[in-house]
Scaffold this motif. Sequence first.
Motif, PDB file in Angstrom:
ATOM      1  N   VAL A  45       0.834  -1.209   0.000  1.00 24.46           N
ATOM      2  CA  VAL A  45       0.000   0.000   0.000  1.00 24.46           C
ATOM      3  C   VAL A  45       0.866   1.256   0.000  1.00 24.46           C
ATOM      4  N   THR A  46       1.949   1.232   0.803  1.00 24.84           N
ATOM      5  CA  THR A  46       2.802   2.429   0.837  1.00 24.84           C
ATOM      6  C   THR A  46       3.605   2.578  -0.456  1.00 24.84           C
ATOM      7  N   THR A  50      -3.243  -0.754  -4.508  1.00 23.18           N
ATOM      8  CA  THR A  50      -4.493  -0.709  -3.748  1.00 23.18           C
ATOM      9  C   THR A  50      -4.522  -1.927  -2.821  1.00 23.18           C
ATOM     10  N   ARG A  51      -5.385  -1.890  -1.807  1.00 21.31           N
ATOM     11  CA  ARG A  51      -5.482  -3.031  -0.888  1.00 21.31           C
ATOM     12  C   ARG A  51      -5.887  -4.287  -1.641  1.00 21.31           C
TER      13      ARG A  51
ATOM     14  N   VAL B 109      -0.548  14.323  10.715  1.00 22.14           N
ATOM     15  CA  VAL B 109      -1.915  13.805  10.549  1.00 22.14           C
ATOM     16  C   VAL B 109      -2.155  13.289   9.128  1.00 22.14           C
ATOM     17  N   THR B 110      -1.357  13.770   8.183  1.00 24.43           N
ATOM     18  CA  THR B 110      -1.517  13.335   6.789  1.00 24.43           C
ATOM     19  C   THR B 110      -1.314  11.826   6.655  1.00 24.43           C
ATOM     20  N   MET B 111      -0.410  11.272   7.481  1.00 27.30           N
ATOM     21  CA  MET B 111      -0.122   9.841   7.377  1.00 27.30           C
ATOM     22  C   MET B 111      -1.353   9.014   7.742  1.00 27.30           C
ATOM     23  N   GLY B 112      -2.038   9.418   8.801  1.00 29.28           N
ATOM     24  CA  GLY B 112      -3.269   8.719   9.195  1.00 29.28           C
ATOM     25  C   GLY B 112      -4.351   8.857   8.135  1.00 29.28           C
ATOM     26  N   ALA B 117      -7.468   6.336   3.785  1.00 30.29           N
ATOM     27  CA  ALA B 117      -7.894   6.389   2.386  1.00 30.29           C
ATOM     28  C   ALA B 117      -7.334   5.211   1.585  1.00 30.29           C
ATOM     29  N   GLY B 118      -6.421   4.428   2.202  1.00 36.00           N
ATOM     30  CA  GLY B 118      -5.808   3.296   1.510  1.00 36.00           C
ATOM     31  C   GLY B 118      -4.879   3.738   0.395  1.00 36.00           C
TER      32      GLY B 118
END
Lengths: 112, 144
Positions: A45-46, A50-51, B109-112, B117-118
Amino acid sequence: MKIAIAGKGGSGKTTIAGTLARVLARSTGHGVLAIDADSNPNLGVTLGLTRDEVSRLRPLDRSIVERIPDGEGKTKAVLARPAAEIVREYSTMTRDDVALLLMGRVEHAGAG
Amino acid sequence: MCSAHGAVRVLLGEIVGSEERPTIVDIEAGLEHLSRGTARNVDTLLAVLEPYYKSMETAARITELAHELGIPNVYCVANKVRSEDDGKALREFASQRNMNVIASIPDDVTMGKADRAGVAPLDFDASSPAVRAISDLAAHLHRS
């Protein structure tokens, strides 16, 4: 450049690993191999998958393992094929020329 | 000896060792699953730590193990750093435990938001403070 990333679960190591891989690939221009060896694989994902795409990734399986005698009456695990061939076959191209390889678990390979 | 895990370890080391591209390995929480074979084939270990005691302790243990395994470059990366106090606590802990902190990534907070949002943080907002700090880390590693 061969970098391993470790840390307590939830520390954000996977986010760092994935982002680092893509930024390095952009700056070097030679592509990067990212290996997800975590038991809770989420690196995809990173890297921009997509999942759904992550759930369809094909992890390494037992067919890459061969057991040969170690000369002391036991056996040892070796690669059944050249590493480069295995990487080509099992890795998935993500964004920025980063190839993702999922170690998964080579369950019960030659167990017993 | 669990042969399934043993096989994974052997293979990981060989695959990393024969790869020609720069390689990043996201490993299990600790270093229990990093075999000597894999350790021989990596030149750098990054231990990610957050500014709280248990996380710093884990990173200290990872750092010790990585040195024992003979990995040439062992660095720490501070993550989710919320304040100057956090930074100070991390630096004090690190200096007592022979840990070399080469990057400090702010709590962002952007990381969360990206996670919910996946979406990859880099695609969600490449200019977010955390992504910029990781880019600085990449530049640092690329230079060294």
